[in-house]
Structures are given as structure tokens and as C-alpha cells.
Design a protein around this motif. Structure first.
Motif, PDB file in Angstrom:
ATOM      1  N   THR A 262       0.800  -1.228   0.000  1.00  0.00           N
ATOM      2  CA  THR A 262       0.000   0.000   0.000  1.00  0.00           C
ATOM      3  C   THR A 262       0.831   1.276   0.000  1.00  0.00           C
ATOM      4  N   HIS A 263       2.122   1.168   0.338  1.00  0.00           N
ATOM      5  CA  HIS A 263       2.923   2.393   0.436  1.00  0.00           C
ATOM      6  C   HIS A 263       4.406   2.052   0.534  1.00  0.00           C
ATOM      7  N   THR A 264       5.204   2.834  -0.176  1.00  0.00           N
ATOM      8  CA  THR A 264       6.647   2.798   0.040  1.00  0.00           C
ATOM      9  C   THR A 264       7.204   4.209   0.167  1.00  0.00           C
ATOM     10  N   ALA A 265       6.424   5.203  -0.264  1.00  0.00           N
ATOM     11  CA  ALA A 265       6.856   6.576  -0.551  1.00  0.00           C
ATOM     12  C   ALA A 265       7.620   6.535  -1.866  1.00  0.00           C
ATOM     13  N   ALA A 266       7.067   7.193  -2.855  1.00  0.00           N
ATOM     14  CA  ALA A 266       7.614   7.121  -4.212  1.00  0.00           C
ATOM     15  C   ALA A 266       9.031   7.669  -4.297  1.00  0.00           C
ATOM     16  N   GLN A 267       9.425   8.527  -3.346  1.00  0.00           N
ATOM     17  CA  GLN A 267      10.790   9.052  -3.347  1.00  0.00           C
ATOM     18  C   GLN A 267      11.778   8.104  -2.668  1.00  0.00           C
ATOM     19  N   ILE A 268      11.254   7.051  -2.046  1.00  0.00           N
ATOM     20  CA  ILE A 268      12.124   6.082  -1.369  1.00  0.00           C
ATOM     21  C   ILE A 268      12.319   4.827  -2.214  1.00  0.00           C
ATOM     22  N   MET A 269      11.226   4.250  -2.676  1.00  0.00           N
ATOM     23  CA  MET A 269      11.305   3.080  -3.548  1.00  0.00           C
ATOM     24  C   MET A 269      10.268   3.199  -4.644  1.00  0.00           C
ATOM     25  N   ASN A 270      10.718   3.059  -5.898  1.00  0.00           N
ATOM     26  CA  ASN A 270       9.836   3.190  -7.055  1.00  0.00           C
ATOM     27  C   ASN A 270       8.819   2.065  -7.135  1.00  0.00           C
TER      28      ASN A 270
ATOM     29  N   THR B 260      -1.016  14.571  -3.652  1.00  0.00           N
ATOM     30  CA  THR B 260      -2.155  13.976  -2.969  1.00  0.00           C
ATOM     31  C   THR B 260      -3.448  14.752  -3.180  1.00  0.00           C
ATOM     32  N   THR B 261      -3.382  16.077  -3.193  1.00  0.00           N
ATOM     33  CA  THR B 261      -4.579  16.908  -3.300  1.00  0.00           C
ATOM     34  C   THR B 261      -4.445  17.914  -4.437  1.00  0.00           C
ATOM     35  N   GLY B 262      -5.586  18.476  -4.843  1.00  0.00           N
ATOM     36  CA  GLY B 262      -5.562  19.514  -5.860  1.00  0.00           C
ATOM     37  C   GLY B 262      -4.763  20.724  -5.422  1.00  0.00           C
ATOM     38  N   ALA B 263      -4.892  21.098  -4.162  1.00  0.00           N
ATOM     39  CA  ALA B 263      -4.140  22.242  -3.650  1.00  0.00           C
ATOM     40  C   ALA B 263      -2.637  22.002  -3.759  1.00  0.00           C
ATOM     41  N   GLU B 264      -2.202  20.784  -3.451  1.00  0.00           N
ATOM     42  CA  GLU B 264      -0.782  20.460  -3.589  1.00  0.00           C
ATOM     43  C   GLU B 264      -0.321  20.586  -5.038  1.00  0.00           C
ATOM     44  N   ALA B 265      -1.156  20.146  -5.958  1.00  0.00           N
ATOM     45  CA  ALA B 265      -0.795  20.258  -7.370  1.00  0.00           C
ATOM     46  C   ALA B 265      -0.619  21.721  -7.758  1.00  0.00           C
ATOM     47  N   VAL B 266      -1.533  22.581  -7.314  1.00  0.00           N
ATOM     48  CA  VAL B 266      -1.437  24.004  -7.618  1.00  0.00           C
ATOM     49  C   VAL B 266      -0.174  24.594  -7.005  1.00  0.00           C
ATOM     50  N   GLU B 267       0.070  24.282  -5.734  1.00  0.00           N
ATOM     51  CA  GLU B 267       1.266  24.809  -5.066  1.00  0.00           C
ATOM     52  C   GLU B 267       2.544  24.388  -5.788  1.00  0.00           C
ATOM     53  N   ASN B 268       2.573  23.144  -6.264  1.00  0.00           N
ATOM     54  CA  ASN B 268       3.765  22.674  -6.952  1.00  0.00           C
ATOM     55  C   ASN B 268       3.914  23.318  -8.320  1.00  0.00           C
ATOM     56  N   CYS B 269       2.804  23.676  -8.959  1.00  0.00           N
ATOM     57  CA  CYS B 269       2.910  24.464 -10.187  1.00  0.00           C
ATOM     58  C   CYS B 269       3.600  25.793  -9.913  1.00  0.00           C
ATOM     59  N   VAL B 270       3.232  26.427  -8.813  1.00  0.00           N
ATOM     60  CA  VAL B 270       3.863  27.697  -8.437  1.00  0.00           C
ATOM     61  C   VAL B 270       5.351  27.491  -8.177  1.00  0.00           C
ATOM     62  N   LYS B 271       5.692  26.446  -7.417  1.00  0.00           N
ATOM     63  CA  LYS B 271       7.100  26.149  -7.138  1.00  0.00           C
ATOM     64  C   LYS B 271       7.889  25.928  -8.420  1.00  0.00           C
ATOM     65  N   ILE B 272       7.328  25.119  -9.315  1.00  0.00           N
ATOM     66  CA  ILE B 272       8.029  24.786 -10.555  1.00  0.00           C
ATOM     67  C   ILE B 272       8.197  26.018 -11.432  1.00  0.00           C
ATOM     68  N   ALA B 273       7.141  26.843 -11.545  1.00  0.00           N
ATOM     69  CA  ALA B 273       7.223  28.056 -12.363  1.00  0.00           C
ATOM     70  C   ALA B 273       8.245  29.036 -11.805  1.00  0.00           C
TER      71      ALA B 273
ATOM     72  N   SER C 139       2.482  11.173  -1.775  1.00  0.00           N
ATOM     73  CA  SER C 139       2.267  11.582  -3.165  1.00  0.00           C
ATOM     74  C   SER C 139       2.395  10.408  -4.123  1.00  0.00           C
ATOM     75  N   GLY C 140       1.377  10.251  -4.979  1.00  0.00           N
ATOM     76  CA  GLY C 140       1.381   9.163  -5.938  1.00  0.00           C
ATOM     77  C   GLY C 140       1.235   7.810  -5.289  1.00  0.00           C
ATOM     78  N   ASN C 141       0.401   7.730  -4.259  1.00  0.00           N
ATOM     79  CA  ASN C 141       0.175   6.469  -3.561  1.00  0.00           C
ATOM     80  C   ASN C 141      -0.204   5.362  -4.548  1.00  0.00           C
ATOM     81  N   PRO C 142       0.339   4.151  -4.392  1.00  0.00           N
ATOM     82  CA  PRO C 142       0.085   3.094  -5.373  1.00  0.00           C
ATOM     83  C   PRO C 142      -1.387   2.711  -5.514  1.00  0.00           C
TER      84      PRO C 142
END
Length: 420
Positions: A75-83, A110-123, A300-303
Motif C-alpha cells: 500500500t505504500h513505500t513513498a515514491a521518493q524512497i522506492m519506485n 495527494t490533493t488539488g491544492a498540492e498540485a497548484v502549489e507545486n505548479c507555483v514552485k516549478i514556475a 504523493s502518488g500512492n500506489p
């Protein structure tokens, strides 16, 4: 002890904060497709779909099966720890479908708000600039940065300031709001003249169809104008498709209908049929701007959500839900127009993303009548939600898998209330 809605409400009131509102005083026990039953066995037709999360309906068997299969693995590994492969599978499929040309990459959260925040970070990482421009009536989430981007104060921003910045709001063009495209573009120019130079703006974010703001639609001509402005000044253009994406508007992404490509886009809500996941999809050179370790999140990106999202994409194709979305929207709009009621104002829809306004005898927004319709519909077993800057629009987000007879039953409830 018999469990009732009232007994659970009393427990809820004692232990949950007042700020966590709830639309209806009942507790769900089970749900199937477009119907929900509460703990007392009462049945409700669901025209809300978990706030546009359930385009493929409650408990779709294919999605449920895929999640069960993944549960037996891990159910979980954390995508940044194990693919894990389903993360990559989903990224590949989303990049294939996204209306952006050239090389693309995707990130899951995980959430829409996180996606928006990461768009801001990336931009900001890509441009080295701080400023963000959003639009009046826009809805982008409940985190501090997303509240700042959101163009509606009550109930989302009041008492929570100061907000992160620099963020500036341009007008959103909508005939129903008496705001022309020329006026909206002029307001954007005034931001550049009075508040921030375009050379300091990292990104511009807009919903192709506003959600909380009232289902107002961006036109192809306005999208083209924004694209030209962003190109001229090196600004990243972001389409926030958290609510309007994944077949709700008759195409997988609403932006496909604008003839304009964003640089980054978000997806969430119906992406995984009720399982919590969100995505940022964008041009590879922009997505690669943050340093290693600058992006991610524990869940993020839970299996479980990844396999659910892969199943959702199959369901949309196998059950022809893009065509079904258009069919549902046309049917509801035709039904409402056929009532020929002066109390129904503007009807706005793109596919099955539909809203209709209630107005008084002077044609003014009637929030009280809207609240009354919602309350009476609930009493008759229909769940409705409102939206809009004036709280007078009913938004329909019924699952695209709804049976024809259930859809008609819900529409008849609306008719009986409004014509009583």
C-alpha cells in the motif's frame, strides 16, 4: 444502541471544529454509482459526486477490483524512497493524453491544492521570478498559497490572512457578470502598470471552466490572448483542471477545447475515482527546473490511487464517457430550458459540467431561492450543490455513469420543486 444520523451528528458537533462545515445532516453507509444510502437506510440521488470527484461513479467495480489487487501487494513505500511501476505507467498515460505538445513529464501529489502549489514552485524555479497572476472567481484550494490565488473571499479567505504573495487578480471575462474580454485584458494590463512588472511574473493560472466561481468558461479567444501575453513576457501559463478535467466537459481535459496549450496543468478530483491523488503535467524543460529533492511528498502518488487512476482511464474509454458527458449536459440543459421558468437565469455548460442560476423577479441573483431548492431537494432525496460569486448557481456534477432513469428522477425532483 441504534445508530442514527442525529446521534452521529451530536458526536460530530462535540469533536469536530465548527469551521469544518457539512452540507447535509446525514451519514453515508453505502453508495453505488449515482446513489447513496445513509445509516438509516434513506436513499439519495447524487448530483454532487463528491464535488466532481466521482465522474466514474461510486464504487465502480473495475476500479475497486484494481485497488483490491494492489492491496494484496503493498500500500505504500513513498515514491521518493522506492519506485513502483504503476506510478510510471500513470505518468506515461497522462503525458500521452495531455494537450501539450513536445516532451512532457508528470508529477503526482495527494490533493488539488498540492498540485497548484507545486505548479507555483516549478514556475518560480524555472523563471527565477516571484509573481503570480490569477483571476477573480477562481478557486485553487485551501492552503495558504492557494487561498491567496483564489479569487473569492467568503468563506475561504476571511480571517486567515495575511496571504502569501506576490499574487494579483485580474478580471475573469463572463457575459453573465458583465465583464468583457477587453475589460479583463485591460485589468491585466493595469496589474502590469500598477502592481508588478511582467518581467517579475513567474506564472499565470486560470481554470478553463471555473468551479467554485460559477462554471464560467474561458473562451478560445481569451485563452489565445493569455497565451500571447505569456509568450511575450516569458510567463508560465497554467491551466488548473482539478475540477473541470477527466471527462467532465466532454473531453478528457477541458483545455483541449481551447486550441491553446498551457505550459503546466493540474489534475485531481476525478483522476482516480475517489482515491486521493493529484497530478502536475507539463513541458519537460519546465518540470525539470526544480533541484533534485525539491519536489515530492510522503503520500504523493500512492500506489492504490495510481492503479485506481489507470482503471479510471480505461473506464472512460470503454464506457464512452466523453460522449456520455456531452449527452448528459445536453439533456439537462434541454430539460431546464423546457421548464420555461423566469426564475431560471443563465444556464452554462460544457459537457456535463453544468450550472444554472436562480434569479428573482428583477433578474437579480437569488441566493435564498437557491438555498431553498437545495433544502427541498434533499428532503425529496436529491443532493444538490451551489456555487458562484453570489451563491445563486446550482452546479450539477452527477457521475457520468448515471443511469438514464436515475438522472431523470433527479431532474423531475428539481422540476416539481421549481414549478410548485
Amino acid at each position: 444502541m441504534t445508530i442514527t444520523n442525529q446521534s452521529l451528528l451530536e458526536r460530530r458537533k462535540a469533536i469536530l471544529p465548527t469551521g469544518l462545515g457539512v452540507a447535509f445532516p446525514v451519514f453515508a453507509e453505502k453508495a453505488k454509482n449515482s446513489e447513496v444510502w445513509d445509516v438509516e437506510g434513506n436513499r439519495y440521488i447524487d448530483f454532487i459526486g463528491g464535488i466532481s470527484v466521482l465522474n466514474t461513479g461510486h464504487s465502480h467495480p473495475k476500479i475497486t477490483q484494481r485497488v483490491h489487487e494492489q492491496l494484496d501487494k503493498f500500500t505504500h513505500t513513498a515514491a521518493q524512497i522506492m519506485n513502483y511501476e504503476c506510478y510510471v505507467d500513470l505518468a506515461e498515460k497522462l503525458c500521452e493524453k495531455a494537450p501539450i505538445s513536445g516532451d512532457k513529464k508528470a508529477l503526482f501529489l495527494t490533493t488539488g491544492a498540492e498540485a497548484v502549489e507545486n505548479c507555483v514552485k516549478i514556475a518560480r524555479a524555472k523563471t527565477g521570478r516571484p509573481g503570480i497572476i490569477s483571476f477573480v472567481g477562481g478557486w485553487h484550494g485551501r492552503t495558504s498559497m492557494c487561498m491567496s490565488l483564489t479569487g473569492k473571499v467568503l468563506p475561504y479567505k476571511k480571517n486567515f490572512g495575511p496571504m502569501p504573495g506576490p499574487v494579483f487578480h485580474a478580471l475573469f471575462p463572463a457575459e453573465e457578470l458583465n465583464i468583457t474580454e477587453a475589460q479583463a485584458l485591460h485589468s491585466l494590463e493595469m496589474i502590469f502598470q500598477a502592481d508588478i512588472d511582467p518581467s517579475e511574473v513567474a506564472a499565470m493560472i486560470i481554470e478553463p471552466v471555473q468551479g467554485e466561481g460559477g462554471f464560467h468558461q474561458v473562451t478560445p479567444s481569451f485563452a489565445k490572448a493569455l497565451r500571447e501575453i505569456c509568450d511575450e513576457h516569458g510567463i508560465v501559463l497554467i491551466f488548473d483542471e482539478v475540477q473541470c478535467g477527466f471527462a467532465r466537459t466532454g473531453t478528457l481535459f477541458a483545455g483541449e477545447q481551447l486550441g491553446v496549450e498551457p505550459d503546466l496543468m493540474t489534475s485531481a478530483k476525478s483522476l482516480a475515482g475517489g482515491y486521493p491523488i493529484s497530478a502536475v503535467i507539463g513541458r519537460a524543460d519546465i518540470m525539470d527546473a526544480p533541484q533534485v529533492g525539491g519536489l515530492g511528498g510522503t503520500y504523493s502518488g500512492n500506489p492504490l490511487a495510481c492503479v485506481a487512476a489507470l482503471a479510471v482511464m480505461e473506464v472512460i474509454e470503454e464506457e464512452n464517457l466523453l460522449a456520455r458527458s456531452v449527452e448528459i449536459g445536453d439533456k439537462i440543459a434541454t430539460f431546464l430550458k423546457g421548464l420555461n421558468l423566469s426564475t431560471i437565469g443563465h444556464i452554462r455548460y460544457k459537457g456535463a459540467m453544468l450550472a444554472f442560476e436562480l434569479v428573482d423577479s428583477d433578474g437579480k441573483p437569488d441566493a435564498a431561492a437557491t438555498a431553498d431548492l437545495k433544502a427541498k431537494a434533499f428532503e425529496k432525496g436529491l443532493l444538490l450543490a451551489s456555487c458562484g460569486m453570489y451563491g445563486n448557481a446550482i452546479r450539477v456534477m452527477v457521475p457520468l455513469t448515471v443511469e438514464d432513469e436515475v438522472l431523470q428522477e433527479g431532474l423531475d425532483i428539481i422540476k416539481n420543486i421549481l414549478t410548485a
